[in-house]
Design an enzyme around this catalytic site. Structure first.
Site, PDB file in Angstrom:
ATOM      1  N   ASP A  46       0.843  -1.201   0.000  1.00  0.00           N
ATOM      2  CA  ASP A  46       0.000   0.000   0.000  1.00  0.00           C
ATOM      3  C   ASP A  46       0.873   1.244   0.000  1.00  0.00           C
ATOM      4  O   ASP A  46       1.597   1.513   0.949  1.00  0.00           O
ATOM      5  CB  ASP A  46      -0.904  -0.005   1.243  1.00  0.00           C
ATOM      6  CG  ASP A  46      -1.830   1.201   1.288  1.00  0.00           C
ATOM      7  OD1 ASP A  46      -2.997   1.058   0.910  1.00  0.00           O
ATOM      8  OD2 ASP A  46      -1.360   2.289   1.700  1.00  0.00           O
ATOM      9  N   TYR A  51       2.952   9.934  -0.664  1.00  0.00           N
ATOM     10  CA  TYR A  51       4.066   9.386   0.120  1.00  0.00           C
ATOM     11  C   TYR A  51       5.402   9.646  -0.564  1.00  0.00           C
ATOM     12  O   TYR A  51       6.454   9.455   0.044  1.00  0.00           O
ATOM     13  CB  TYR A  51       3.897   7.881   0.330  1.00  0.00           C
ATOM     14  CG  TYR A  51       2.651   7.459   1.061  1.00  0.00           C
ATOM     15  CD1 TYR A  51       1.832   8.375   1.732  1.00  0.00           C
ATOM     16  CD2 TYR A  51       2.282   6.115   1.093  1.00  0.00           C
ATOM     17  CE1 TYR A  51       0.689   7.964   2.390  1.00  0.00           C
ATOM     18  CE2 TYR A  51       1.137   5.697   1.737  1.00  0.00           C
ATOM     19  CZ  TYR A  51       0.342   6.621   2.387  1.00  0.00           C
ATOM     20  OH  TYR A  51      -0.802   6.196   3.025  1.00  0.00           O
ATOM     21  N   LYS A  76      -2.844   5.887  -4.333  1.00  0.00           N
ATOM     22  CA  LYS A  76      -3.934   6.797  -3.994  1.00  0.00           C
ATOM     23  C   LYS A  76      -3.793   8.136  -4.714  1.00  0.00           C
ATOM     24  O   LYS A  76      -2.686   8.615  -4.960  1.00  0.00           O
ATOM     25  CB  LYS A  76      -3.971   7.039  -2.476  1.00  0.00           C
ATOM     26  CG  LYS A  76      -3.972   5.758  -1.651  1.00  0.00           C
ATOM     27  CD  LYS A  76      -3.987   6.048  -0.168  1.00  0.00           C
ATOM     28  CE  LYS A  76      -3.711   4.792   0.632  1.00  0.00           C
ATOM     29  NZ  LYS A  76      -2.269   4.463   0.696  1.00  0.00           N
ATOM     30  N   HIS A 109      -7.583   9.582  -1.783  1.00  0.00           N
ATOM     31  CA  HIS A 109      -6.872   9.552  -0.501  1.00  0.00           C
ATOM     32  C   HIS A 109      -7.666  10.205   0.636  1.00  0.00           C
ATOM     33  O   HIS A 109      -7.703   9.682   1.749  1.00  0.00           O
ATOM     34  CB  HIS A 109      -5.517  10.241  -0.663  1.00  0.00           C
ATOM     35  CG  HIS A 109      -4.491   9.797   0.315  1.00  0.00           C
ATOM     36  ND1 HIS A 109      -3.139   9.818   0.049  1.00  0.00           N
ATOM     37  CD2 HIS A 109      -4.598   9.313   1.570  1.00  0.00           C
ATOM     38  CE1 HIS A 109      -2.471   9.370   1.092  1.00  0.00           C
ATOM     39  NE2 HIS A 109      -3.339   9.058   2.037  1.00  0.00           N
ATOM     40  N   ARG A 238      10.566  -6.707  12.606  1.00  0.00           N
ATOM     41  CA  ARG A 238       9.157  -6.337  12.767  1.00  0.00           C
ATOM     42  C   ARG A 238       8.372  -6.587  11.489  1.00  0.00           C
ATOM     43  O   ARG A 238       7.194  -6.941  11.538  1.00  0.00           O
ATOM     44  CB  ARG A 238       9.055  -4.870  13.192  1.00  0.00           C
ATOM     45  CG  ARG A 238       7.673  -4.442  13.674  1.00  0.00           C
ATOM     46  CD  ARG A 238       7.196  -5.218  14.893  1.00  0.00           C
ATOM     47  NE  ARG A 238       8.130  -5.242  15.969  1.00  0.00           N
ATOM     48  CZ  ARG A 238       8.367  -4.255  16.828  1.00  0.00           C
ATOM     49  NH1 ARG A 238       7.721  -3.114  16.693  1.00  0.00           N
ATOM     50  NH2 ARG A 238       9.226  -4.395  17.812  1.00  0.00           N
TER      51      ARG A 238
END
Length: 278
Positions: A46, A51, A76, A109, A238
């Site tokens: 995503d 971004y 987006k 968005h 992670r």
């Protein structure tokens, strides 16, 4: 290898329920961490024009060598590009940066109601889906009134609605509206933004019982509630542990206990979609 479940949209297409988000990841870093995520087993990525890392995501996709039909890529439409013609052009620009001929999901968005262009933007997304440049289309951060307006005006409901959603901000009213229109709900900022969920006694107790991390419990909670979830991390360990949360099965009682942590509307940590200010 962790098996990630899928969710089926009303348009018949499917989305991996657990994906990898790259909000606030620099373009230069995105190429490395997205490739790590793909090699770890993620197949849902995503990103967004806002971004400024679509090129890095595209480089990672090329480097990882995962067949295109095994990937699910979301990007987006940013607020500045809203409007019919500009939305059409914006996806073309995103596709060029990603190095793809289509995305699996294209979202508005933010409704950004003060601009008054979200309906024209939605009409553009409907056209882009017809052209095959976006397999499925949806929205992100739409208030109730604006969501109902675009559906009533076009007869086309979004396949998915991506909203801020975490244990302290569960958005029951908006999720119920999504469900009414057969819209899948997707959670952004699923672990909260430092709001304390990862240290909440209910969540840490459940994590200790299962021998897992608090973040894995929260991700598993999203999955148990039928939500699509896109946690973000640039830490290799992670990245792997977040994906492994798909293997964690919470009991019904544990899910209910986390459901009971809701602080909506006070639990919001991000911008208010009704007046985001950008």
């Amino acid at each position: 290898m962790t098996t990630v479940p899928t969710v089926t949209f009303a348009d018949g297409h499917t989305i991996p329920q657990l994906g990898y988000g790259v909000w606030q990841v620099d373009d230069a870093v995105a190429a490395d961490v997205v490739e790590q995520a793909l090699r770890a087993g993620y197949r849902h990525i995503d990103t967004a024009a806002a971004y400024h890392n679509e090129e890095g995501v595209g480089r990672a996709i090329q480097a990882a060598g995962v067949p295109r039909d095994e990937l699910f890529v979301t990007t987006k439409l940013w607020n500045d590009d809203q409007g019919y013609e500009s939305a059409i052009a914006a996806l073309d620009a995103s596709l060029e940066r990603l190095g793809l001929d289509h995305v699996d999901l294209y979202l508005i968005h933010w409704a950004s109601p003060q601009r008054g262009t979200y309906l024209d933007s939605w009409k553009a997304l409907i056209e882009l889906q017809k052209q095959g440049k976006a397999t499925s289309i949806g929205v992100s951060n739409f208030p109730v009134a604006e969501l109902e307006e675009i559906i009533e005006a076009t007869g086309v409901a979004p396949a998915i609605h991506q909203i801020e959603l975490h244990p302290y901000f569960q958005q029951g009213e908006l999720r119920a509206l999504d469900a009414k229109h057969e819209i899948v709900t997707e959670s952004w900022s699923p672990l909260g933004q430092g709001g304390g969920e990862l240290e909440d006694p209910v969540i840490t107790e459940i994590a200790e019982k299962h021998g897992v991390e608090a973040g894995q419990v929260i991700i598993a909670w999203h999955l148990a509630n039928g939500l699509v979830v896109i946690p973000k991390s640039v830490t290799p360990e992670r990245i792997v542990s977040n994906l492994a949360a798909a293997d964690l099965e919470l009991t019904a009682d544990e899910v209910d206990r986390i459901n009971g942590l809701d602080r909506t509307p006070e639990g919001r940590q991000g911008a208010d979609p009704a007046n985001p200010g950008f």
